[in-house]
Write an enzyme that holds these catalytic residues in place. Structure first.
Site, PDB file in Angstrom:
ATOM      1  N   ASP A 165       0.886  -1.278   0.117  1.00 51.69           N
ATOM      2  CA  ASP A 165      -0.075  -0.011   0.071  1.00 51.69           C
ATOM      3  C   ASP A 165       0.790   1.394  -0.025  1.00 51.69           C
ATOM      4  O   ASP A 165       1.928   1.271   0.539  1.00 51.69           O
ATOM      5  CB  ASP A 165      -0.955   0.015   1.285  1.00 51.69           C
ATOM      6  CG  ASP A 165      -2.237   0.799   0.954  1.00 51.69           C
ATOM      7  OD1 ASP A 165      -1.935   1.952   0.910  1.00 51.69           O
ATOM      8  OD2 ASP A 165      -3.173   0.078   1.039  1.00 51.69           O
ATOM      9  N   ASN A 207      -5.913  -5.091  -5.814  1.00 52.54           N
ATOM     10  CA  ASN A 207      -7.022  -4.377  -5.317  1.00 52.54           C
ATOM     11  C   ASN A 207      -6.957  -2.963  -5.408  1.00 52.54           C
ATOM     12  O   ASN A 207      -7.944  -2.376  -5.409  1.00 52.54           O
ATOM     13  CB  ASN A 207      -7.215  -4.856  -3.920  1.00 52.54           C
ATOM     14  CG  ASN A 207      -8.292  -4.065  -3.175  1.00 52.54           C
ATOM     15  OD1 ASN A 207      -9.406  -4.033  -3.452  1.00 52.54           O
ATOM     16  ND2 ASN A 207      -7.730  -3.304  -2.050  1.00 52.54           N
ATOM     17  N   TYR A 246     -13.111   6.374 -14.478  1.00 50.12           N
ATOM     18  CA  TYR A 246     -13.039   5.134 -13.680  1.00 50.12           C
ATOM     19  C   TYR A 246     -13.681   3.952 -14.667  1.00 50.12           C
ATOM     20  O   TYR A 246     -13.037   3.013 -14.338  1.00 50.12           O
ATOM     21  CB  TYR A 246     -14.102   5.410 -12.398  1.00 50.12           C
ATOM     22  CG  TYR A 246     -14.103   4.251 -11.387  1.00 50.12           C
ATOM     23  CD1 TYR A 246     -12.914   4.291 -10.720  1.00 50.12           C
ATOM     24  CD2 TYR A 246     -15.175   3.525 -11.321  1.00 50.12           C
ATOM     25  CE1 TYR A 246     -13.103   3.128  -9.935  1.00 50.12           C
ATOM     26  CE2 TYR A 246     -15.091   2.443 -10.674  1.00 50.12           C
ATOM     27  CZ  TYR A 246     -14.224   2.328  -9.701  1.00 50.12           C
ATOM     28  OH  TYR A 246     -14.283   1.262  -8.874  1.00 50.12           O
ATOM     29  N   LYS A 283     -11.409   0.560 -15.424  1.00 49.95           N
ATOM     30  CA  LYS A 283     -11.806  -0.965 -14.725  1.00 49.95           C
ATOM     31  C   LYS A 283     -12.250  -1.533 -16.098  1.00 49.95           C
ATOM     32  O   LYS A 283     -12.381  -2.923 -16.041  1.00 49.95           O
ATOM     33  CB  LYS A 283     -13.118  -0.498 -13.952  1.00 49.95           C
ATOM     34  CG  LYS A 283     -12.791   0.148 -12.527  1.00 49.95           C
ATOM     35  CD  LYS A 283     -11.570  -0.672 -11.786  1.00 49.95           C
ATOM     36  CE  LYS A 283     -11.418  -0.275 -10.359  1.00 49.95           C
ATOM     37  NZ  LYS A 283     -10.416  -1.005  -9.693  1.00 49.95           N
ATOM     38  N   THR A 313     -17.580   1.156   2.614  1.00 49.48           N
ATOM     39  CA  THR A 313     -16.451   1.256   3.192  1.00 49.48           C
ATOM     40  C   THR A 313     -15.936   3.005   3.913  1.00 49.48           C
ATOM     41  O   THR A 313     -17.092   3.688   3.791  1.00 49.48           O
ATOM     42  CB  THR A 313     -15.052   1.157   2.365  1.00 49.48           C
ATOM     43  OG1 THR A 313     -15.177   2.352   1.172  1.00 49.48           O
ATOM     44  CG2 THR A 313     -15.381  -0.303   1.772  1.00 49.48           C
TER      45      THR A 313
END
Length: 259
Positions: free
Chosen positions: A37, A89, A154, A158, A189
């Site tokens: 990360d 991810n 986006y 994707k 989230t």
């Protein structure tokens, strides 16, 4: 026996949200996890928490947009703990139509959402070959296949994740290297809470209800629901599954027109 017992997984964007849930669930299923990360401190804190629970967990601060850094990290991981699972991810989002998207916006999303996946898979494949096989799971989105308003950049990125998944599955199918993707709809989230609080102050409850009702099932998904299915897809139980995308969307793709 736990479905991921004895396996080592690399999870990009593993310090928060869906990635954090995956790191947690994977360790509960017996895997050791390497958390990659850009938020290094958050990754280290999560790894410490998981180790305190008796799991194997390591943290690595890395910018996935820089290929040599990604390769160096995965080479190091392979040398220390040979791995057979890669979950791509990490991703970033943006709200905007074609006209509202600047070239800088496009470059930023492409660098993380497309090149980040490219760098990660390219660095992992040689190690999977050495290790006798492996499983790749890419996190795409319903935006890859369904038109969503004001999600131009986006959706484009994707869609690229989805296409990469199919071609990698095809090219490495004879080497015991599987590649699948999942396409979540809206998942609850911390990012969602932050977005609503920032953009709709005083209307948080109303907006959260609206977001929940936008899913045919009547609520948003949870990171843990995504993570449990991900654990299955990278396990040996899913050894016959490759080159497939799985919507985890509360019925959004197929049922929205009928609700």
């Amino acid at each position: 026996m736990k479905r991921l017992a004895g396996k080592i997984a690399v999870i990009t964007g593993g310090a928060s949200g869906i990635g954090k849930a995956m790191a947690t669930i994977f360790t509960q299923e017996g895997a050791g996890v390497h958390i990659l990360d850009k938020a290094g401190e958050a990754a280290r804190q999560l790894a410490e928490t998981l180790r305190a629970r008796g799991a194997q967990a390591w943290a690595h601060e890395v910018d996935l947009t820089h290929g040599p850094d990604v390769k160096a990290i995965l080479d190091q991981i392979q040398g220390d703990t040979p791995f057979s699972i890669l979950v791509c991810n990490a991703g970033v989002g943006m709200v905007g139509t074609l006209e509202e998207t600047s070239e800088a916006d496009l470059d930023r999303l492409f660098a993380v959402n497309v090149k980040g996946v490219f760098h990660s898979m390219q660095a992992a494949i040689p190690h999977f070959r050495t290790n006798g096989g492996g499983a790749i799971l890419n996190v795409a989105s319903i935006a890859a296949t369904v038109a969503l308003p004001a999600r131009f950049a986006y959706s484009m990125t994707k869609g690229a994740v989805l296409s990469m998944t199919y071609t990698v599955a095809m090219d490495y199918r004879q080497e015991n290297i599987r590649c699948n993707s999942i396409s979540p709809a809206r998942v609850h989230t911390q990012l969602v809470d932050t977005f609503v609080a920032k953009n709709y102050p005083g209307q948080e409850a109303e907006m959260m209800e609206k977001l929940a009702k936008s899913q045919p099932i009547g609520r948003m998904g949870t990171p843990e629901e995504i993570a449990h299915f991900a654990a299955f897809l990278v396990s040996d139980e899913a050894a016959f599954i490759t080159g497939t995308d799985y919507p985890i969307d509360g019925g959004f793709i197929r049922l929205s027109a009928h609700t």
